[in-house]
Design a protein around this motif. Structure first.
Motif, PDB file in Angstrom:
ATOM      1  N   MET A   5      23.693  24.959   6.903  1.00 33.21           N
ATOM      2  CA  MET A   5      25.183  24.609   7.413  1.00 33.21           C
ATOM      3  C   MET A   5      25.490  23.119   7.539  1.00 33.21           C
ATOM      4  O   MET A   5      24.740  22.466   7.914  1.00 33.21           O
ATOM      5  CB  MET A   5      25.348  25.534   8.642  1.00 33.21           C
ATOM      6  CG  MET A   5      24.768  25.078   9.927  1.00 33.21           C
ATOM      7  SD  MET A   5      24.912  26.353  11.440  1.00 33.21           S
ATOM      8  CE  MET A   5      23.405  27.435  10.465  1.00 33.21           C
ATOM      9  N   PHE A  28      40.132  25.029  13.897  1.00 33.42           N
ATOM     10  CA  PHE A  28      40.427  26.369  14.090  1.00 33.42           C
ATOM     11  C   PHE A  28      41.126  26.673  15.447  1.00 33.42           C
ATOM     12  O   PHE A  28      40.709  26.276  16.411  1.00 33.42           O
ATOM     13  CB  PHE A  28      39.217  27.421  13.865  1.00 33.42           C
ATOM     14  CG  PHE A  28      38.724  27.380  12.647  1.00 33.42           C
ATOM     15  CD1 PHE A  28      39.341  27.450  11.351  1.00 33.42           C
ATOM     16  CD2 PHE A  28      37.337  27.719  12.603  1.00 33.42           C
ATOM     17  CE1 PHE A  28      38.708  27.648  10.166  1.00 33.42           C
ATOM     18  CE2 PHE A  28      36.550  28.028  11.453  1.00 33.42           C
ATOM     19  CZ  PHE A  28      37.381  27.643  10.182  1.00 33.42           C
ATOM     20  N   PHE A  36      35.808  20.803  14.390  1.00 34.31           N
ATOM     21  CA  PHE A  36      34.521  20.434  13.793  1.00 34.31           C
ATOM     22  C   PHE A  36      34.256  18.934  13.238  1.00 34.31           C
ATOM     23  O   PHE A  36      35.216  18.701  12.522  1.00 34.31           O
ATOM     24  CB  PHE A  36      34.247  21.324  12.528  1.00 34.31           C
ATOM     25  CG  PHE A  36      34.430  22.841  12.962  1.00 34.31           C
ATOM     26  CD1 PHE A  36      35.313  23.514  13.128  1.00 34.31           C
ATOM     27  CD2 PHE A  36      33.035  23.473  13.017  1.00 34.31           C
ATOM     28  CE1 PHE A  36      35.102  24.976  13.379  1.00 34.31           C
ATOM     29  CE2 PHE A  36      32.879  24.896  13.100  1.00 34.31           C
ATOM     30  CZ  PHE A  36      34.129  25.663  13.380  1.00 34.31           C
ATOM     31  N   PHE A  63      32.850  34.495  20.064  1.00 37.04           N
ATOM     32  CA  PHE A  63      31.485  34.472  19.276  1.00 37.04           C
ATOM     33  C   PHE A  63      30.537  35.225  19.936  1.00 37.04           C
ATOM     34  O   PHE A  63      29.201  34.885  19.976  1.00 37.04           O
ATOM     35  CB  PHE A  63      31.085  33.130  18.837  1.00 37.04           C
ATOM     36  CG  PHE A  63      32.266  32.341  18.353  1.00 37.04           C
ATOM     37  CD1 PHE A  63      33.240  32.769  17.446  1.00 37.04           C
ATOM     38  CD2 PHE A  63      32.280  30.770  18.889  1.00 37.04           C
ATOM     39  CE1 PHE A  63      34.180  31.986  16.827  1.00 37.04           C
ATOM     40  CE2 PHE A  63      33.355  30.091  18.042  1.00 37.04           C
ATOM     41  CZ  PHE A  63      34.286  30.774  17.219  1.00 37.04           C
ATOM     42  N   TYR A  87      27.051  24.507  16.508  1.00 40.18           N
ATOM     43  CA  TYR A  87      27.517  24.693  15.218  1.00 40.18           C
ATOM     44  C   TYR A  87      26.776  26.105  15.087  1.00 40.18           C
ATOM     45  O   TYR A  87      27.497  27.165  14.662  1.00 40.18           O
ATOM     46  CB  TYR A  87      27.428  23.794  14.425  1.00 40.18           C
ATOM     47  CG  TYR A  87      28.026  23.791  12.906  1.00 40.18           C
ATOM     48  CD1 TYR A  87      28.924  24.899  12.699  1.00 40.18           C
ATOM     49  CD2 TYR A  87      27.638  23.030  12.070  1.00 40.18           C
ATOM     50  CE1 TYR A  87      29.357  24.833  11.349  1.00 40.18           C
ATOM     51  CE2 TYR A  87      28.151  23.218  10.926  1.00 40.18           C
ATOM     52  CZ  TYR A  87      28.934  24.490  10.383  1.00 40.18           C
ATOM     53  OH  TYR A  87      29.363  24.330   8.978  1.00 40.18           O
ATOM     54  N   PHE A 139      28.232  29.135  16.408  1.00 37.86           N
ATOM     55  CA  PHE A 139      29.512  29.545  15.859  1.00 37.86           C
ATOM     56  C   PHE A 139      29.109  30.378  14.576  1.00 37.86           C
ATOM     57  O   PHE A 139      29.571  31.335  14.503  1.00 37.86           O
ATOM     58  CB  PHE A 139      30.274  28.457  15.460  1.00 37.86           C
ATOM     59  CG  PHE A 139      31.483  28.634  14.351  1.00 37.86           C
ATOM     60  CD1 PHE A 139      32.709  29.391  14.686  1.00 37.86           C
ATOM     61  CD2 PHE A 139      31.222  28.194  12.982  1.00 37.86           C
ATOM     62  CE1 PHE A 139      33.352  29.622  13.816  1.00 37.86           C
ATOM     63  CE2 PHE A 139      32.152  28.530  12.062  1.00 37.86           C
ATOM     64  CZ  PHE A 139      33.195  29.164  12.446  1.00 37.86           C
ATOM     65  N   ILE A 140      28.099  30.098  13.780  1.00 41.26           N
ATOM     66  CA  ILE A 140      27.641  30.572  12.700  1.00 41.26           C
ATOM     67  C   ILE A 140      27.333  31.828  13.094  1.00 41.26           C
ATOM     68  O   ILE A 140      27.628  32.812  12.513  1.00 41.26           O
ATOM     69  CB  ILE A 140      26.617  29.648  11.696  1.00 41.26           C
ATOM     70  CG1 ILE A 140      27.640  28.733  11.060  1.00 41.26           C
ATOM     71  CG2 ILE A 140      26.019  30.758  10.646  1.00 41.26           C
ATOM     72  CD1 ILE A 140      28.538  28.920  10.390  1.00 41.26           C
ATOM     73  N   LYS A 177      30.254  34.319  14.007  1.00 35.39           N
ATOM     74  CA  LYS A 177      31.417  34.289  13.152  1.00 35.39           C
ATOM     75  C   LYS A 177      32.005  35.442  12.501  1.00 35.39           C
ATOM     76  O   LYS A 177      33.038  35.728  12.005  1.00 35.39           O
ATOM     77  CB  LYS A 177      30.976  33.437  11.660  1.00 35.39           C
ATOM     78  CG  LYS A 177      30.067  34.296  10.911  1.00 35.39           C
ATOM     79  CD  LYS A 177      29.955  33.429   9.495  1.00 35.39           C
ATOM     80  CE  LYS A 177      28.665  33.976   8.730  1.00 35.39           C
ATOM     81  NZ  LYS A 177      28.336  33.211   7.228  1.00 35.39           N
ATOM     82  N   HIS A 178      31.304  36.553  12.741  1.00 34.09           N
ATOM     83  CA  HIS A 178      32.014  37.922  12.698  1.00 34.09           C
ATOM     84  C   HIS A 178      32.533  38.681  13.929  1.00 34.09           C
ATOM     85  O   HIS A 178      32.630  39.942  13.649  1.00 34.09           O
ATOM     86  CB  HIS A 178      30.758  38.942  11.754  1.00 34.09           C
ATOM     87  CG  HIS A 178      30.293  38.522  10.534  1.00 34.09           C
ATOM     88  ND1 HIS A 178      31.112  38.558   9.415  1.00 34.09           N
ATOM     89  CD2 HIS A 178      29.356  37.843  10.021  1.00 34.09           C
ATOM     90  CE1 HIS A 178      30.471  38.275   8.145  1.00 34.09           C
ATOM     91  NE2 HIS A 178      29.347  37.741   8.612  1.00 34.09           N
ATOM     92  N   GLU A 179      32.423  38.171  14.725  1.00 33.75           N
ATOM     93  CA  GLU A 179      32.750  38.598  16.246  1.00 33.75           C
ATOM     94  C   GLU A 179      34.288  38.283  16.351  1.00 33.75           C
ATOM     95  O   GLU A 179      34.741  37.375  16.289  1.00 33.75           O
ATOM     96  CB  GLU A 179      31.987  37.851  17.296  1.00 33.75           C
ATOM     97  CG  GLU A 179      30.599  38.048  17.468  1.00 33.75           C
ATOM     98  CD  GLU A 179      29.960  39.389  17.919  1.00 33.75           C
ATOM     99  OE1 GLU A 179      30.893  40.073  18.682  1.00 33.75           O
ATOM    100  OE2 GLU A 179      28.940  39.887  17.441  1.00 33.75           O
TER     101      GLU A 179
END
Lengths: 105, 196
Positions: A1, A11, A31, A61, A76, A79-80, A83-85
Motif C-alpha cells: 500500500m 477523506f 494522507f 474502521f 495507514y 485504515f486499510i 476499509k470495509h467498515e
C-alpha cells in the motif's frame, strides 16, 4: 500500500444530519504524499463551528481512537484493514454518541 | 504501442488493460472535449471526463459492446460516438448521470448540515443536485465503503487505476476499474430514485 508521491488526498467524514447543531462534527483524514503501511495518518476533528474537538473518542474502521486537541491518529495499515467498515461515530464529553458517514466534500 | 492496430486496441480494452484505457482517455475523451458544445453540456450536467471513461468502461466491458466493433473506420471515432451519446442523454433530472467531483467543489466551504439560501435558479438547482448526490453517495457508502473510496479517488482526486490499486491495496488495477464502474452504475441507478 502506498499513496501517490504527487497528490494530496483527504477523506471527509461528517455527522449524520441532526436537528441539534451542537451534535454536528466533521473529521478530515489526510494522507501524506508517499505514505506507506507504517505512516501515521491524522484526523482533524472539528465541531460544526469549526473549532477543534478538545477530547473524545472517534470510533472508526473498527477502532476507538482517542481525540486530543482536535487530532486523532492511526496507521495507514489500520485504515486499510478497516476499509470495509461503515460504523463511524464521535463520542464527546457530556454529549451523546453521534454517528457519521463519509461525504464527497 | 505505435504499431498497435485498432483490433489490438479493442482486444486490450475488452480485457480491461489499463494502458489501453489510458489511450481511450487521451484519444477519445480528451479529443471529444475539444468541442465547445460538448464541454458546455458537461458543465451543465455536472459530468467530468472521468465519468465518461467510467461510463464507456461500463458499456464496453460491462455490457461487452466492444465486441460490436467490426473494424469499419477507426476505433477512436467509433468510441467517440458513444461519448457523444452519453453527453447528449445526460440530463441528471432524467437519466441520473452525475459527477461528485463537479458538484462537491461548489460546496467546499460549507457542509451538508447547513446550506446557504439559494438566490437564483442556478443555485437552487445546484444545491438540489448536491443534496441528491449526497443521498446517493450515502447509500453507496453503506453498500460498501471501498466502492465509495474508489469513486472519490478517481473522480475527486484523479488517481489512476494503478494509483488507486496501490492506495487501497486492491489486488489489480482491473479490479479497481470494475469496482469503479459498479460505483458509477450504482450512483446512476440511485439518482432518479432519490431525485424523484
Amino acid at each position: 500500500m502506498k499513496t501517490p508521491a504527487d497528490k494530496n488526498v483527504k477523506f471527509t467524514f461528517v455527522s449524520i444530519l441532526r436537528n441539534d447543531s451542537r451534535l454536528s462534527w466533521r473529521a478530515v483524514l489526510s494522507f501524506p504524499q508517499g505514505a506507506t503501511a507504517e505512516t501515521s495518518l491524522s484526523f482533524d476533528v472539528q465541531n460544526l463551528d469549526g473549532n477543534r474537538v478538545e477530547s473524545g473518542i472517534l470510533e472508526i474502521f473498527g477502532l476507538k481512537l482517542p481525540v486530543e486537541k482536535g487530532q486523532a491518529v492511526l496507521n495507514y495499515s489500520q485504515f486499510i484493514l478497516g476499509k470495509h467498515e461503515t460504523p463511524i461515530s464521535l463520542i464527546r464529553p457530556n454529549l451523546p454518541k453521534v454517528p457519521g458517514e463519509l461525504t464527497f466534500q | 504501442m505505435n504499431n498497435e492496430t485498432d483490433r489490438d486496441w479493442a482486444d486490450k480494452l475488452a480485457q480491461g488493460d489499463p494502458s489501453a484505457w489510458d489511450k481511450v482517455y487521451q484519444k477519445v475523451v480528451v479529443a471529444e472535449l475539444k468541442s465547445p458544445k460538448i464541454r458546455q453540456m458537461l458543465l451543465k450536467y455536472s459530468l467530468s471526463e472521468h465519468d465518461l471513461v467510467g461510463m464507456l468502461f461500463e458499456e464496453m466491458v460491462g455490457r461487452q459492446k466492444i465486441s460490436l466493433y467490426r473494424g469499419e473506420g477507426s476505433l477512436a471515432m467509433w468510441l467517440r460516438k458513444y461519448i457523444r451519446g452519453f453527453v447528449f442523454s445526460s440530463d441528471p433530472r432524467k437519466h441520473g448521470e452525475l459527477s461528485i467531483e463537479g458538484i462537491a467543489s461548489l460546496n467546499e466551504d460549507s457542509n451538508q448540515t447547513s446550506f446557504d439560501i439559494p438566490i437564483d435558479d442556478n443555485r437552487v438547482f445546484r444545491n438540489e443536485v448536491w443534496a441528491i448526490t449526497h443521498r446517493c453517495f450515502r447509500e453507496l457508502w453503506a453498500e460498501d465503503p471501498e466502492r465509495a473510496y474508489i469513486l472519490l479517488l478517481k473522480t475527486r482526486f484523479f488517481l489512476t487505476s494503478e494509483e488507486v490499486k496501490e492506495f487501497l491495496d486492491v489486488s489489480t488495477s482491473a479490479n479497481v476499474d470494475q469496482i469503479f464502474s459498479r460505483s458509477v452504475k450504482f450512483m446512476r441507478a440511485a439518482w432518479p430514485e432519490k431525485g424523484a
